[in-house]
Every structure is written in C-alpha cells, then in structure tokens.
Design an enzyme around this catalytic site. Structure first.
Site, short mmCIF file in Angstrom:
data_model
loop_
_atom_site.label_atom_id
_atom_site.label_comp_id
_atom_site.label_asym_id
_atom_site.label_seq_id
_atom_site.Cartn_x
_atom_site.Cartn_y
_atom_site.Cartn_z
N HIS A 1 36.94 38.34 36.67
CA HIS A 1 35.57 37.84 36.83
C HIS A 1 35.62 36.49 37.55
CE1 HIS A 1 37.04 35.94 33.13
NE2 HIS A 1 36.23 34.95 33.44
N HIS B 1 37.12 32.68 42.90
CA HIS B 1 38.39 33.41 42.80
C HIS B 1 38.43 34.23 41.51
CE1 HIS B 1 39.24 30.05 40.12
NE2 HIS B 1 40.20 30.81 39.59
#
Length: 181
Positions: free
Chosen positions: A36, A120
């Site tokens: 996530h 990221h």
C-alpha cells in the site's frame, strides 16, 4: 491508498524474478496483500481520537479528485528498503498525503514528517548488509497498467505479538472514503 488487485498482481509477477538474485534470502519480503501507499504515518492513535480523525480524513478525501496512477520502476532507501514506485498523477497523491497529515495533526496526532512524501510500496527490507542496487535496477523498466486511484483508506497495522519468527504485521482498513465530491 491500496492499488487494485490487478496492479498488485502485475507487480508481484515482476518482483518474483527478484527472488532469484544473490542474497534474496537475506531480505524480509513483504507479501503482495500488504502492499500500500502510506500517505501519512500516524503511529499509535487512541480510540478516543478516531471520530475526529475520520471526520478530518473524510474532508481531505473529498477535497482531492480521483486520479490515475501506475506502479512503475523501483528504488531503494539506502540498503535498508527496496520499493516499487508510481507514475501518473503523483502530484495529486502527494497533495492528498499532505492533507491527510494535516488532518491528523489538527486532531492532535503526532505525524512522522521526518522525510518528505515519496509514493512507493515497500517490497523488502534488508536484514544485515545486502546491496539493494541490483534489485532496484532489475525493477527499473517495470511499468504496470494505469489504474484509477479513487479512495483514501485509514489502515491500521497490527504488529506481531506472538514472538513467532517470520511473523509479519497485519493491515486492516478501518475506514475508506471516495476521492472528490
């Protein structure tokens, strides 16, 4: 923000090849179902603060439009963390991250802002001295299929407590909001 399962599957396919690189066994790999984008790291949040936090995060979500992203490329934070990046409207994602952090601060929650937001997904963490450069280079040309980013999610981490070697944190969505009005 959790990318759709199709985007995560594409990344998982690309990351599977990384497990054959030297020293891959010395990395602690994150499972694809835990990948996530962390927009704001909030640490411990007391149950008494959740009502106000969810109200503020809901307002933040409605102020930002749905947008398009794709999982793309890879990189590293030193030789500690290997990650997959994002392309597309990362500016909107960054603005959403700033709004989420501001809402948490206004709720009275300490927000870790020691590093600027960088979109990221953490793929692996090094355990000991491992050069992550070859892993990041192997992901450099990865480009997933674009997907709509349309939800803000408040995700709770449940850290391992059993002491079982290899046990990983579990993540659960506490609340989610559609982006835009």
């Amino acid at each position: 923000m959790i990318p759709p399962s199709s985007a995560l599957a594409e990344l998982a396919d690309a990351a599977a090849d990384l497990h054959g690189l030297p020293d891959a066994g010395r990395l602690r790999w994150s499972a694809p179902d835990t990948w996530h984008f962390t927009l704001a790291f909030l640490g411990e949040v007391g149950e008494d603060l959740l009502p106000e936090l969810t109200e503020r995060l809901g307002r933040a979500a409605h102020r930002h439009p749905a947008h398009e992203l794709r999982l793309a490329g890879g990189g590293r934070f030193g030789d500690r963390v290997l990650w997959a990046g994002a392309e597309g409207d990362v500016g909107t994602l960054g603005a959403l991250a700033r709004s989420a952090a501001a809402g948490a601060r206004r709720t009275g929650i300490d927000v870790d802002e020691s590093r600027p937001f960088h979109a990221h997904l953490t793929l692996a963490r090094a355990t000991g001295r491992v050069s992550l450069r070859p892993y990041a280079e192997a992901l450099a040309d990865f480009r997933g299929t674009p997907f709509p980013a349309g939800r803000l999610e408040l995700v709770r981490s449940r850290l391992p407590g059993s002491g079982t070697p290899g046990e990983r944190p579990r993540y659960e969505t506490v609340r989610a909001w559609e982006l835009g009005t």
